[in-house]
Design a protein around this motif. Structure first.
Motif, PDB file in Angstrom:
ATOM      1  N   PHE A 117      97.733   5.483   2.341  1.00  0.00           N
ATOM      2  CA  PHE A 117      98.406   5.988   1.151  1.00  0.00           C
ATOM      3  C   PHE A 117      99.553   5.085   0.692  1.00  0.00           C
ATOM      4  O   PHE A 117     100.328   5.453  -0.178  1.00  0.00           O
ATOM      5  CB  PHE A 117      98.922   7.419   1.388  1.00  0.00           C
ATOM      6  CG  PHE A 117      99.895   7.539   2.525  1.00  0.00           C
ATOM      7  CD1 PHE A 117     101.262   7.385   2.315  1.00  0.00           C
ATOM      8  CD2 PHE A 117      99.452   7.825   3.799  1.00  0.00           C
ATOM      9  CE1 PHE A 117     102.158   7.503   3.349  1.00  0.00           C
ATOM     10  CE2 PHE A 117     100.349   7.949   4.849  1.00  0.00           C
ATOM     11  CZ  PHE A 117     101.700   7.786   4.626  1.00  0.00           C
ATOM     12  N   MET A 132     104.567   4.168  -2.696  1.00  0.00           N
ATOM     13  CA  MET A 132     103.539   5.190  -2.896  1.00  0.00           C
ATOM     14  C   MET A 132     103.424   5.454  -4.386  1.00  0.00           C
ATOM     15  O   MET A 132     104.144   6.296  -4.936  1.00  0.00           O
ATOM     16  CB  MET A 132     103.904   6.468  -2.130  1.00  0.00           C
ATOM     17  CG  MET A 132     103.907   6.299  -0.621  1.00  0.00           C
ATOM     18  SD  MET A 132     104.572   7.736   0.263  1.00  0.00           S
ATOM     19  CE  MET A 132     103.422   9.005  -0.246  1.00  0.00           C
ATOM     20  N   LYS A 136      98.508   7.543  -5.683  1.00  0.00           N
ATOM     21  CA  LYS A 136      98.271   7.677  -4.247  1.00  0.00           C
ATOM     22  C   LYS A 136      99.139   8.760  -3.628  1.00  0.00           C
ATOM     23  O   LYS A 136      99.262   8.841  -2.415  1.00  0.00           O
ATOM     24  CB  LYS A 136      98.537   6.346  -3.546  1.00  0.00           C
ATOM     25  CG  LYS A 136      97.504   5.280  -3.877  1.00  0.00           C
ATOM     26  CD  LYS A 136      97.631   4.121  -2.920  1.00  0.00           C
ATOM     27  CE  LYS A 136      96.540   3.099  -3.181  1.00  0.00           C
ATOM     28  NZ  LYS A 136      96.563   1.995  -2.207  1.00  0.00           N
ATOM     29  N   VAL A 139      97.832  13.298  -0.656  1.00  0.00           N
ATOM     30  CA  VAL A 139      97.373  13.031   0.696  1.00  0.00           C
ATOM     31  C   VAL A 139      96.797  14.323   1.247  1.00  0.00           C
ATOM     32  O   VAL A 139      97.504  15.308   1.417  1.00  0.00           O
ATOM     33  CB  VAL A 139      98.526  12.532   1.591  1.00  0.00           C
ATOM     34  CG1 VAL A 139      98.002  12.196   2.969  1.00  0.00           C
ATOM     35  CG2 VAL A 139      99.195  11.325   0.964  1.00  0.00           C
TER      36      VAL A 139
END
Length: 265
Positions: A117, A132, A136, A139
């Motif tokens: 990630f 991040m 992305k 998660v």
């Protein structure tokens, strides 16, 4: 007779120390297995448990460190998994800098495993920038509420950045001793200290002083880490890195948050 008694006492002490160390290891092992089972219970196949723990931790902290430094001690196995997890935990907690101080001169940032990630790019000063991006931030089943991108600078430090760097800066200032700025600084201890600090910061590419230092070693020792920069750092020790996980990192942040720093006042 006394020699026999002393020898017997010494053997007894060695046995007690070994038993104590074995019991400590067993307790840490059982604790790690308990935490692993807890992660499995929360279906931690994609980091959901870690993120939940760290997001909850952030919500109750009264302060957080800007720069976390990890000392890779002499007895520490430079496991990229542990160090990668530490960098990822710091990123999730919105910490701006994380540095790794290698006492054995074996570690490089290329050994760090980059999580799925995270987007990583190498910077001109030899550091890595982990971020991040918005695409992305999902998660597993947990989606971040914060719309801003998270980022952290990952820095590698060595013994050369300790006392040798301080000596180098002092030598350079000595060579400039005839300048008005240095003459003025010599007559004022505070000005001289500020000048030394600013020159060291330039050499370290403006890396801020560590707020929190985690020592991964059985021995509580700084190993010469940035002697000029750690005057107000808080130190915590991880004796057995094999069992280090997100709960341990969160507990360290809790302790740091509760610590009152008066800065000599």
């Amino acid at each position: 007779m006394l020699k026999i008694i002393y020898k017997g006492l010494w053997i007894l002490l060695v046995i007690i120390a070994n038993v104590y160390e074995a019991v400590q290891w067993l307790l840490m092992y059982l604790d790690s297995k308990y935490k692993l089972l807890k992660q499995i219970y929360f279906n931690n196949l994609d980091g959901i448990y870690e993120i939940k723990v760290l997001e909850e931790c952030k919500s109750i902290l009264t302060k957080k460190p800007n720069h976390v430094c990890a000392i890779i001690g002499k007895t520490f196995d430079s496991s990229s998994e542990i160090l990668s997890k530490l960098a990822a935990y710091a990123l999730i907690c919105d910490i701006d800098f994380i540095s790794f101080y290698d006492t054995k001169e074996e570690f490089t940032l290329d050994h760090i495993h980059i999580p799925q990630f995270v987007s990583s790019q190498k910077m001109s000063n030899g550091r890595f920038l982990w971020s991040m991006p918005a695409d992305k931030k999902r998660v597993g089943q947990l989606k971040y509420k914060n719309g801003l991108d998270k980022s952290i600078q990952v820095v590698s430090l060595s013994c050369k950045d300790g006392r040798p760097l301080l000596a180098e800066v002092c030598k350079e200032l000595w060579l400039q001793r005839d300048s008005d700025e240095i003459k003025d600084a010599v007559n004022n201890k505070n000005k001289l200290a500020d000048k030394i600090s600013s020159e060291i910061q330039k050499k370290l590419n403006n890396l801020p002083d560590p707020d929190l230092v985690i020592i991964f070693d059985k021995i509580m020792c700084t190993y010469g880490l940035l002697p000029w920069n750690i005057g107000f750092s808080e130190f915590y020790q991880v004796k057995n890195s094999e069992f280090f996980n997100v709960d341990d990192f969160a507990n360290i942040l809790y302790k740091y948050s509760k610590c009152e720093q008066r800065f000599g006042k």
